[in-house]
Design a protein around this motif. Structure first.
Motif, PDB file in Angstrom:
ATOM      1  N   GLY A   1       0.718  -0.986   0.056  1.00 44.15           N
ATOM      2  CA  GLY A   1      -0.092  -0.074   0.574  1.00 44.15           C
ATOM      3  C   GLY A   1       1.252   1.194  -0.043  1.00 44.15           C
ATOM      4  N   VAL A   2      -0.031   2.343  -0.525  1.00 46.01           N
ATOM      5  CA  VAL A   2       0.789   3.646   0.306  1.00 46.01           C
ATOM      6  C   VAL A   2       0.387   4.383   0.446  1.00 46.01           C
ATOM      7  CG1 VAL A   2       1.536   5.547  -1.916  1.00 46.01           C
ATOM      8  CG2 VAL A   2       1.809   3.593  -2.680  1.00 46.01           C
ATOM      9  N   GLU A   3       1.404   5.491   1.170  1.00 44.32           N
ATOM     10  CA  GLU A   3       0.315   6.312   2.211  1.00 44.32           C
ATOM     11  C   GLU A   3       1.353   8.141   1.562  1.00 44.32           C
ATOM     12  OE1 GLU A   3       1.672   5.162   6.185  1.00 44.32           O
ATOM     13  OE2 GLU A   3      -0.404   4.255   5.985  1.00 44.32           O
ATOM     14  N   ILE A   4       0.506   8.632   1.369  1.00 46.04           N
ATOM     15  CA  ILE A   4       0.955   9.611   0.642  1.00 46.04           C
ATOM     16  C   ILE A   4       1.032  10.926   1.904  1.00 46.04           C
ATOM     17  CG2 ILE A   4       0.287  11.597  -1.402  1.00 46.04           C
ATOM     18  CD1 ILE A   4       1.793   9.166  -1.862  1.00 46.04           C
ATOM     19  N   ASP A   5       1.390  11.972   2.351  1.00 49.74           N
ATOM     20  CA  ASP A   5       1.204  13.509   3.092  1.00 49.74           C
ATOM     21  C   ASP A   5       1.283  14.192   2.469  1.00 49.74           C
ATOM     22  OD1 ASP A   5       0.655  12.325   6.070  1.00 49.74           O
ATOM     23  OD2 ASP A   5       2.684  11.991   6.069  1.00 49.74           O
ATOM     24  N   PHE A   6       0.919  15.464   2.955  1.00 49.17           N
ATOM     25  CA  PHE A   6       0.837  16.169   1.215  1.00 49.17           C
ATOM     26  C   PHE A   6       0.596  17.595   1.870  1.00 49.17           C
ATOM     27  CE2 PHE A   6      -0.858  18.722  -2.247  1.00 49.17           C
ATOM     28  CZ  PHE A   6      -0.487  18.299  -3.672  1.00 49.17           C
ATOM     29  N   ARG A   7       1.029  19.335   2.061  1.00 52.75           N
ATOM     30  CA  ARG A   7       1.137  19.821   2.260  1.00 52.75           C
ATOM     31  C   ARG A   7       1.256  20.922   1.272  1.00 52.75           C
ATOM     32  NH1 ARG A   7       2.303  19.908   8.211  1.00 52.75           N
ATOM     33  NH2 ARG A   7       2.684  17.708   7.590  1.00 52.75           N
ATOM     34  N   LEU A   8       1.021  22.111   1.352  1.00 52.84           N
ATOM     35  CA  LEU A   8       0.955  23.211   0.924  1.00 52.84           C
ATOM     36  C   LEU A   8       1.135  24.385   0.900  1.00 52.84           C
ATOM     37  CD1 LEU A   8      -3.228  23.348  -1.053  1.00 52.84           C
ATOM     38  CD2 LEU A   8      -0.689  22.787  -1.856  1.00 52.84           C
ATOM     39  N   PRO A   9       1.138  25.270   0.732  1.00 54.83           N
ATOM     40  CA  PRO A   9       2.453  26.404   1.307  1.00 54.83           C
ATOM     41  C   PRO A   9       1.451  27.307   2.492  1.00 54.83           C
ATOM     42  CG  PRO A   9       1.584  26.979  -1.474  1.00 54.83           C
ATOM     43  CD  PRO A   9       1.453  26.245  -0.312  1.00 54.83           C
ATOM     44  N   THR A  10      -0.177  27.243   1.688  1.00 56.28           N
ATOM     45  CA  THR A  10      -0.513  28.323   3.485  1.00 56.28           C
ATOM     46  C   THR A  10      -1.291  27.438   3.904  1.00 56.28           C
ATOM     47  OG1 THR A  10      -1.755  29.260   1.783  1.00 56.28           O
ATOM     48  CG2 THR A  10       0.304  30.727   1.964  1.00 56.28           C
ATOM     49  N   TYR A  11      -2.177  28.230   4.980  1.00 55.31           N
ATOM     50  CA  TYR A  11      -2.631  27.198   5.084  1.00 55.31           C
ATOM     51  C   TYR A  11      -4.527  27.706   4.521  1.00 55.31           C
ATOM     52  CZ  TYR A  11      -6.818  27.091   8.928  1.00 55.31           C
ATOM     53  OH  TYR A  11      -7.837  26.321   9.539  1.00 55.31           O
ATOM     54  N   TRP A  12      -4.549  29.110   4.216  1.00 49.87           N
ATOM     55  CA  TRP A  12      -5.646  29.537   3.088  1.00 49.87           C
ATOM     56  C   TRP A  12      -5.156  28.987   1.877  1.00 49.87           C
ATOM     57  CZ3 TRP A  12      -1.673  31.991   5.370  1.00 49.87           C
ATOM     58  CH2 TRP A  12      -1.743  33.050   4.480  1.00 49.87           C
ATOM     59  N   CYS A  13      -5.040  28.455   1.258  1.00 50.46           N
ATOM     60  CA  CYS A  13      -4.629  28.134  -0.950  1.00 50.46           C
ATOM     61  C   CYS A  13      -6.066  27.642  -0.998  1.00 50.46           C
ATOM     62  CB  CYS A  13      -3.581  26.888  -0.567  1.00 50.46           C
ATOM     63  SG  CYS A  13      -1.754  27.686  -0.675  1.00 50.46           S
ATOM     64  N   SER A  14      -6.539  27.887  -2.104  1.00 45.96           N
ATOM     65  CA  SER A  14      -7.364  27.776  -2.388  1.00 45.96           C
ATOM     66  C   SER A  14      -7.787  26.562  -3.050  1.00 45.96           C
ATOM     67  CB  SER A  14      -7.872  28.449  -4.017  1.00 45.96           C
ATOM     68  OG  SER A  14      -8.680  27.321  -4.835  1.00 45.96           O
ATOM     69  N   PRO A  15      -9.045  25.680  -2.096  1.00 40.26           N
ATOM     70  CA  PRO A  15      -9.761  24.389  -2.235  1.00 40.26           C
ATOM     71  C   PRO A  15     -10.303  24.355  -3.483  1.00 40.26           C
ATOM     72  CG  PRO A  15     -11.356  26.274  -1.847  1.00 40.26           C
ATOM     73  CD  PRO A  15      -9.998  26.810  -1.303  1.00 40.26           C
ATOM     74  N   ASN A  16      -9.717  24.536  -4.160  1.00 41.08           N
ATOM     75  CA  ASN A  16      -9.352  24.824  -5.474  1.00 41.08           C
ATOM     76  C   ASN A  16      -8.493  23.953  -6.223  1.00 41.08           C
ATOM     77  OD1 ASN A  16     -12.509  24.648  -6.202  1.00 41.08           O
ATOM     78  ND2 ASN A  16     -12.700  27.147  -7.572  1.00 41.08           N
ATOM     79  N   PHE A  17      -7.499  24.993  -5.774  1.00 38.72           N
ATOM     80  CA  PHE A  17      -6.699  23.981  -6.542  1.00 38.72           C
ATOM     81  C   PHE A  17      -6.262  23.059  -5.436  1.00 38.72           C
ATOM     82  CE2 PHE A  17      -4.306  28.615  -6.707  1.00 38.72           C
ATOM     83  CZ  PHE A  17      -5.165  28.877  -8.115  1.00 38.72           C
ATOM     84  N   ALA A  18      -6.151  22.735  -4.243  1.00 41.45           N
ATOM     85  CA  ALA A  18      -6.259  21.341  -2.820  1.00 41.45           C
ATOM     86  C   ALA A  18      -7.189  20.935  -4.143  1.00 41.45           C
ATOM     87  CB  ALA A  18      -6.536  22.024  -2.089  1.00 41.45           C
ATOM     88  N   PHE A  19      -8.087  20.738  -4.819  1.00 39.24           N
ATOM     89  CA  PHE A  19      -8.472  19.786  -5.372  1.00 39.24           C
ATOM     90  C   PHE A  19      -8.213  19.333  -6.709  1.00 39.24           C
ATOM     91  CE2 PHE A  19     -11.212  18.535  -9.453  1.00 39.24           C
ATOM     92  CZ  PHE A  19     -11.868  17.351  -8.683  1.00 39.24           C
ATOM     93  N   LEU A  20      -7.769  20.144  -7.389  1.00 37.09           N
ATOM     94  CA  LEU A  20      -6.430  19.670  -8.750  1.00 37.09           C
ATOM     95  C   LEU A  20      -5.698  18.990  -8.482  1.00 37.09           C
ATOM     96  CD1 LEU A  20      -6.994  23.263 -10.461  1.00 37.09           C
ATOM     97  CD2 LEU A  20      -8.300  21.405 -11.140  1.00 37.09           C
ATOM     98  N   MET A  21      -4.772  19.370  -7.636  1.00 38.63           N
ATOM     99  CA  MET A  21      -3.350  18.597  -7.503  1.00 38.63           C
ATOM    100  C   MET A  21      -3.986  17.503  -7.150  1.00 38.63           C
ATOM    101  SD  MET A  21      -0.931  21.666  -5.669  1.00 38.63           S
ATOM    102  CE  MET A  21      -1.636  22.789  -5.587  1.00 38.63           C
ATOM    103  N   LEU A  22      -4.641  17.234  -5.494  1.00 34.53           N
ATOM    104  CA  LEU A  22      -5.186  15.704  -4.965  1.00 34.53           C
ATOM    105  C   LEU A  22      -5.922  15.082  -6.191  1.00 34.53           C
ATOM    106  CD1 LEU A  22      -6.290  17.639  -1.731  1.00 34.53           C
ATOM    107  CD2 LEU A  22      -4.331  16.150  -2.310  1.00 34.53           C
ATOM    108  N   ASP A  23      -6.447  15.478  -7.362  1.00 34.66           N
ATOM    109  CA  ASP A  23      -7.130  14.633  -7.537  1.00 34.66           C
ATOM    110  C   ASP A  23      -5.947  14.636  -9.250  1.00 34.66           C
ATOM    111  OD1 ASP A  23      -9.548  13.829  -9.177  1.00 34.66           O
ATOM    112  OD2 ASP A  23      -9.431  14.604 -10.458  1.00 34.66           O
ATOM    113  N   GLY A  24      -5.045  15.447  -9.349  1.00 32.39           N
ATOM    114  CA  GLY A  24      -3.609  14.504  -9.816  1.00 32.39           C
ATOM    115  C   GLY A  24      -3.662  14.067  -9.131  1.00 32.39           C
TER     116      GLY A  24
END
Length: 265
Positions: free
Chosen positions: A46-69
Motif C-alpha cells: 500500500g501507499v501512504e502520501i502526506d501532502f502539504r500546501l504552502p499556506t493554510y488558506w490555499c484555494s480549495p480549488n487548487f488543492a482539489f486539482l492537485m489532489l485529484d492529480g
C-alpha cells in the motif's frame, strides 16, 4: 534480494508518477515544489502520501486539482495498491481527509467547498497558461538554434520531432510542449502547423515578436507566483539546509523570519 529489487522499482515508479503531477497554476511538478511531504510504500504494498500546501488558506480549488492529480497518478501504478492520501495544515484538511476515509471522490468532497467557481473553467485557464509558457520556451530555443521565424512557424510535428533544441532543459521543454499541443489539439493531422495560438489560429512570421511578448507576460506572472509560493512554504515550515551536520546561513536567516499568519476574514 528480489524483494528489495521490487521495492526499489516500486519506489522509483511511485515518485516518477507523482513527479508527473503539476501545480496547475505554476506548471511545475508538485514533487519539486515540496508539496509531497512523504510518499511511502508500506509492508503490504500500500501507499501512504502526506501532502502539504504552502499556506493554510490555499484555494480549495487548487488543492482539489492537485489532489485529484495525485489520485490519478496512484491509480496508474503498475501494482494497483490501496492508498491513503492525507492533506495537512489546510483550512479544509479535516473535511478532505474525512471524505477520503469515507470513500468519497475528490469531486464529491470539494463540491461543497469550491463555492460557485467552475472547476472545469479553472482547469482550462491553467492549461492555457501552461501551453503558452511551454510554447515560449520552445520558440526561443529554436530561434537560438539559428532558425528563421518563417522556418519555425512552418514546422509540423514530423519536423519538430527531429529538430534539435539545444542542451540543458531543452529536451524536456520540447517534450512538454508536444504533450500540451497534442492534448489541446488531438485531431491534428500530418502537415498541420506546429505553432498556433491557444485558439488554434496561425501565427504570421511578421507577428511573432508581438506574440512572444504576450507569452513572456504569462511566463513572468507564473514565475512570480512560483517564487512567492516557494517563499511562503519555506517561511512557514522553515525547511533546514544542513551541510556536514552544521546549520547553514539559510538556517540562521530563516530562524529570524517571523511566522506568517492567515489574514483576517
Amino acid at each position: 534480494m528480489a524483494t528489495a529489487s521490487v521495492s526499489d522499482s516500486r519506489e522509483r515508479e511511485l515518485w516518477r508518477r507523482l513527479g508527473e503531477v503539476n501545480d496547475p497554476e505554476l506548471d511545475e511538478p508538485i514533487t519539486e515544489m515540496g508539496f509531497v511531504e512523504r510518499a511511502d510504500i508500506i509492508g503490504d504494498g500500500g501507499v501512504e502520501i502526506d501532502f502539504r500546501l504552502p499556506t493554510y488558506w490555499c484555494s480549495p480549488n487548487f488543492a482539489f486539482l492537485m489532489l485529484d492529480g495525485v489520485r490519478k497518478a496512484l491509480d496508474q501504478l503498475s501494482w494497483s495498491p490501496a492508498y491513503r492520501v492525507r492533506l495537512h495544515d489546510h483550512m479544509f484538511a479535516e473535511e478532505v481527509n474525512r471524505g477520503i476515509e469515507e470513500g468519497k471522490t475528490f469531486g464529491d468532497i470539494f463540491a461543497g467547498l469550491a463555492g460557485d467557481e467552475d472547476i472545469g473553467a479553472l482547469r482550462e485557464t491553467f492549461s492555457m497558461k501552461a501551453f503558452k509558457r511551454r510554447q515560449e520556451a520552445v520558440l526561443l530555443n529554436l530561434r537560438r538554434q539559428g532558425l528563421t521565424d518563417r522556418e519555425i512557424l512552418g514546422m509540423d510535428l514530423a519536423a519538430y520531432d527531429v529538430a534539435r533544441l539545444g542542451p540543458g532543459d531543452a529536451a524536456k521543454q520540447k517534450a512538454t510542449y508536444r504533450a500540451a499541443l497534442v492534448e489541446r489539439f488531438p485531431a491534428r493531422r500530418q502537415g498541420d502547423p506546429l505553432f498556433v495560438t491557444w485558439e488554434g489560429q496561425a501565427i504570421p512570421p511578421m507577428g511573432l515578436d508581438a506574440y512572444l511578448a504576450d507569452l513572456r507576460a504569462v511566463r513572468i506572472n507564473m514565475e512570480f507566483n512560483g517564487a512567492l509560493c516557494r517563499g511562503l512554504k519555506q517561511t512557514r515550515y522553515k525547511e533546514l539546509e544542513v551541510i556536514d551536520g552544521e546549520p547553514t546561513l539559510v538556517d540562521f536567516i530563516m530562524d529570524r523570519v517571523p511566522e506568517r499568519s492567515a489574514p483576517a476574514t
